[in-house]
Design a protein around this motif. Sequence first.
Motif, PDB file in Angstrom:
ATOM      1  N   TYR A 139       0.828  -1.210   0.000  1.00 24.17           N
ATOM      2  CA  TYR A 139       0.000   0.000   0.000  1.00 24.17           C
ATOM      3  C   TYR A 139       0.860   1.258   0.000  1.00 24.17           C
ATOM      4  CZ  TYR A 139       1.017   0.356   5.026  1.00 24.17           C
ATOM      5  OH  TYR A 139       1.659   0.474   6.229  1.00 24.17           O
ATOM      6  N   GLN A 140       0.196   2.347  -0.370  1.00 29.03           N
ATOM      7  CA  GLN A 140       0.861   3.650  -0.399  1.00 29.03           C
ATOM      8  C   GLN A 140      -0.163   4.723  -0.030  1.00 29.03           C
ATOM      9  OE1 GLN A 140       2.036   5.448  -4.238  1.00 29.03           O
ATOM     10  NE2 GLN A 140       4.078   5.728  -3.341  1.00 29.03           N
ATOM     11  N   VAL A 141       0.168   5.529   0.983  1.00 27.65           N
ATOM     12  CA  VAL A 141      -0.677   6.670   1.352  1.00 27.65           C
ATOM     13  C   VAL A 141      -0.321   7.835   0.437  1.00 27.65           C
ATOM     14  CG1 VAL A 141      -1.244   8.326   3.170  1.00 27.65           C
ATOM     15  CG2 VAL A 141      -0.892   5.906   3.743  1.00 27.65           C
ATOM     16  N   GLU A 142      -1.305   8.370  -0.243  1.00 33.06           N
ATOM     17  CA  GLU A 142      -1.066   9.464  -1.193  1.00 33.06           C
ATOM     18  C   GLU A 142      -1.294  10.836  -0.575  1.00 33.06           C
ATOM     19  OE1 GLU A 142      -2.280   8.224  -5.477  1.00 33.06           O
ATOM     20  OE2 GLU A 142      -3.794   7.357  -4.134  1.00 33.06           O
ATOM     21  N   GLU A 143      -2.242  10.898   0.393  1.00 29.16           N
ATOM     22  CA  GLU A 143      -2.579  12.214   0.948  1.00 29.16           C
ATOM     23  C   GLU A 143      -3.184  12.028   2.337  1.00 29.16           C
ATOM     24  OE1 GLU A 143      -5.378  16.098  -0.214  1.00 29.16           O
ATOM     25  OE2 GLU A 143      -5.327  14.326  -1.496  1.00 29.16           O
ATOM     26  N   GLN A 144      -2.878  12.959   3.260  1.00 30.39           N
ATOM     27  CA  GLN A 144      -3.467  12.962   4.592  1.00 30.39           C
ATOM     28  C   GLN A 144      -4.279  14.237   4.779  1.00 30.39           C
ATOM     29  OE1 GLN A 144       0.028  12.656   7.082  1.00 30.39           O
ATOM     30  NE2 GLN A 144      -0.070  10.420   7.144  1.00 30.39           N
ATOM     31  N   LYS A 145      -5.418  14.094   5.490  1.00 30.62           N
ATOM     32  CA  LYS A 145      -6.285  15.256   5.719  1.00 30.62           C
ATOM     33  C   LYS A 145      -6.649  15.346   7.193  1.00 30.62           C
ATOM     34  CE  LYS A 145      -8.412  15.168   1.121  1.00 30.62           C
ATOM     35  NZ  LYS A 145      -9.685  15.097   0.352  1.00 30.62           N
ATOM     36  N   GLY A 146      -6.609  16.561   7.736  1.00 31.26           N
ATOM     37  CA  GLY A 146      -6.998  16.790   9.119  1.00 31.26           C
ATOM     38  C   GLY A 146      -5.982  16.248  10.102  1.00 31.26           C
ATOM     39  N   SER A 147      -6.179  16.590  11.378  1.00 28.24           N
ATOM     40  CA  SER A 147      -5.278  16.097  12.418  1.00 28.24           C
ATOM     41  C   SER A 147      -6.004  16.149  13.756  1.00 28.24           C
ATOM     42  CB  SER A 147      -4.012  16.946  12.484  1.00 28.24           C
ATOM     43  OG  SER A 147      -3.144  16.476  13.492  1.00 28.24           O
ATOM     44  N   SER A 148      -5.981  15.033  14.493  1.00 27.71           N
ATOM     45  CA  SER A 148      -6.632  14.954  15.800  1.00 27.71           C
ATOM     46  C   SER A 148      -5.850  14.000  16.686  1.00 27.71           C
ATOM     47  CB  SER A 148      -8.075  14.443  15.665  1.00 27.71           C
ATOM     48  OG  SER A 148      -8.863  15.298  14.876  1.00 27.71           O
ATOM     49  N   LYS A 149      -6.123  14.100  17.984  1.00 25.45           N
ATOM     50  CA  LYS A 149      -5.530  13.152  18.917  1.00 25.45           C
ATOM     51  C   LYS A 149      -6.405  11.908  18.942  1.00 25.45           C
ATOM     52  CE  LYS A 149      -3.604  12.556  23.529  1.00 25.45           C
ATOM     53  NZ  LYS A 149      -3.275  13.182  24.831  1.00 25.45           N
ATOM     54  N   TYR A 150      -5.767  10.742  18.862  1.00 27.30           N
ATOM     55  CA  TYR A 150      -6.474   9.467  18.874  1.00 27.30           C
ATOM     56  C   TYR A 150      -5.943   8.608  20.007  1.00 27.30           C
ATOM     57  CZ  TYR A 150      -8.536  10.479  14.332  1.00 27.30           C
ATOM     58  OH  TYR A 150      -9.257  11.043  13.312  1.00 27.30           O
ATOM     59  N   VAL A 151      -6.838   7.806  20.599  1.00 24.12           N
ATOM     60  CA  VAL A 151      -6.434   6.879  21.651  1.00 24.12           C
ATOM     61  C   VAL A 151      -6.898   5.475  21.287  1.00 24.12           C
ATOM     62  CG1 VAL A 151      -6.453   8.602  23.496  1.00 24.12           C
ATOM     63  CG2 VAL A 151      -8.544   7.335  22.982  1.00 24.12           C
ATOM     64  N   LYS A 152      -6.118   4.491  21.737  1.00 23.66           N
ATOM     65  CA  LYS A 152      -6.518   3.087  21.587  1.00 23.66           C
ATOM     66  C   LYS A 152      -6.832   2.559  22.986  1.00 23.66           C
ATOM     67  CE  LYS A 152      -4.466   0.237  18.651  1.00 23.66           C
ATOM     68  NZ  LYS A 152      -3.477  -0.723  18.073  1.00 23.66           N
ATOM     69  N   ILE A 153      -8.083   2.131  23.160  1.00 25.22           N
ATOM     70  CA  ILE A 153      -8.573   1.708  24.467  1.00 25.22           C
ATOM     71  C   ILE A 153      -8.948   0.232  24.423  1.00 25.22           C
ATOM     72  CG2 ILE A 153     -10.278   2.134  26.285  1.00 25.22           C
ATOM     73  CD1 ILE A 153      -8.522   4.528  25.741  1.00 25.22           C
ATOM     74  N   ALA A 154      -8.540  -0.502  25.459  1.00 22.30           N
ATOM     75  CA  ALA A 154      -8.992  -1.882  25.633  1.00 22.30           C
ATOM     76  C   ALA A 154     -10.004  -1.901  26.773  1.00 22.30           C
ATOM     77  CB  ALA A 154      -7.817  -2.797  25.956  1.00 22.30           C
ATOM     78  N   VAL A 155     -11.138  -2.549  26.547  1.00 25.43           N
ATOM     79  CA  VAL A 155     -12.202  -2.596  27.559  1.00 25.43           C
ATOM     80  C   VAL A 155     -12.576  -4.051  27.820  1.00 25.43           C
ATOM     81  CG1 VAL A 155     -14.559  -1.933  28.163  1.00 25.43           C
ATOM     82  CG2 VAL A 155     -13.114  -0.350  26.859  1.00 25.43           C
TER      83      VAL A 155
END
Length: 691
Positions: free
Chosen positions: A429-445
């Motif tokens: 795969y190849q990422v061609e373009e990125q849009k926006g920016s936010s903080k993300y978290v990975k949660i285990a429940v």
Amino acid sequence: MGKILAIVIGVALLGFIAEEVVRSGSSFFRGDNTNIGEVNGEKIAYADFSQKLEQSTNQFKQQSGQSITPQVSNYIQETTWNQYLTELLLNKEINKLGIVVGEAESQSMISGSNPDPQIQRQFVGQDGQFDKSKLNQFLQYLQTPKADAAQLAAWNDFVRQLITAKKQQKYMALVTNGLYVNSLDAQDDYLAKNKLANFKYTVLDYASIPDANIKLTDDDYSTYYNAHKNEFKNQQELRSFEYISFNAAPSKDDTAAVKAQVEKLVGDFKATANDSLFVQINSETKGQLTYQKKGQLEPKLDSVMFTADKGFIYGPYFSNGSYKVAKLIDSRVGPDSIKARHILINPTTEGGIDKALAKADSIKKLIAGGKSFADLAKMYSIDKASGEKGGDLGTFGRGAMVPAFDDAVFSAKPGELKVVTTQFGVHLYQVEEQKGSSKYVKIAVVDKPLTPSSKTQAAVYSKAQAFLSSLNKDNFDAQAKKANLPLKKAEDVNAVAASVIGLDNAREIVKWAFKSEKGDFSDQVFASGDQYVVARLSAIKPKGILSLEDVKKQIEPAVRIQVKGKQLSDKFQSALNGASNIDQVAQKAGSKVTPLQNIVFANPVIPGSAAEYKVIGTVFGSQPNKLSKPIEGQQGVYVFTLDSFTNPAQLTNNIREKQQIGQVLLQRSQGSVLDALKDKANVKDNRAKFM
């Protein structure tokens, strides 16, 4: 193969979905043990209906992604049953009339210059339009020895469904082509919409007489019932029952035990190096761990996890019926969406995962050496949908792809060529373009649902069983009162109902009700969710015109209005004696006069009141300057005097009116035909003893 099966299931559900079909109402638990019903002497085998029901249920799951609750199951069953009956009714008429679809016509529907729309939608090109070459390629494949037998059978079934639908279209065309609107119809419709009436009215509202002042007699009920008897035709047998429920909700001890169970997991959860495996082993709810941004977590976690450190443990806490504990696995700032492309390689056809990875690495080197990613995607990718577009996956947000691929592409930098393995194969795969920016978290429940223990259930069941043991034919109400338990009601339940008000899973209770006699109480304690139920059959409404006793409670408000209407009409009649105008009538009756202008017959609404069909209809049949008789309307009793009509311009061209009326007739014709066939049909419905 998936598309073809989807077509077959879809077409099976097409056609003409009827409203509730007349059902028998005879005993549901006697007779044929293999036939679920009968239409005009033609038996419906349980196995055939069950197969269609399974197809409908699978399609619902695929399209909605919802779980099959008792309510959803009941809806699917009812829809499938009505569709099945409608097909039988229509097919009988089709065969009687000799309607056929010839071989040449069938061929044209499949591979002619303009194939059936159902086929066109399945064979589309890169531009989203029908691609005849794809259809021809598929048809040629079906003629080869390599053609999959199951796929061939599915296609043949699909074609049969298309032909059946075509016959139904022809039948409906015979009906609709016979519809005709004449000039008088057009003239009446034109006047109804454009002729204006100007009149004055006075009204005595029904609400002016308190309900407490009305004492209804048997004659009052009989008079109303006899005048409206045909309105009380019961299309299917209905039954009502009363019940006592014993709540087996989790006790305080149950709550403490589940909470303690979750608390014991906290230490191991904090220490584990494999959070995903820990969740899979210990959590009731399994699932892949993914990155989420603020607003996507449940509120309790959303407020703490975006400011916490990696490894932070929250809980135990209670949410949505479960005790839970959550762990912050990772947090990062990343794009909200990306544009990417990929080449998908199948390890099975390549001889294993290692060879697939090696092939991906070779293609990667070719691209790095200057070869076109798009050309190689068209050549090597087994994902043909994206491959034909040069591997383009478009722009998508987090969570749109499977977790492994999602994590990989959202971690990559634009322009990088990288490889990841998922359940679908090996992706270059190849990422061609990125849009926006936010903080993300990975949660285990990890969650444990709060459910009643077997000890709690046994204790509540014992109470219900003791109540049942205390009953005899005459003491149900007295025992309920003695136990201080409210008597709940389930009214007008049909034989295939899966739930009733207050009970989500009531199928076994309904089955019992349709095997019992009025006044019987249940011979067992029924379990429904977290409730234990003891029931008594309170009413049976057979198919056909219901008796006065069956509808007496239902019609009581209307009977009361009728009695009030008689009293108010008498009051107006006295006021009319010796009166020469509407003002005198209103003065004597203690009401007021209201003038109305520009009222049309097609919109019989009195402003500030409601639709008054009888009043407006009488106005348009009246002569000017004459006092009307009292008219019992929807809101009260009216007296009016017509001032004048304003006639519209002469209708010189009635083509438009004819077209409008014809369109309305056309829209109603299909439903009207089906209603007529249902009314005439002799339908026996035995679903209750199977479902």
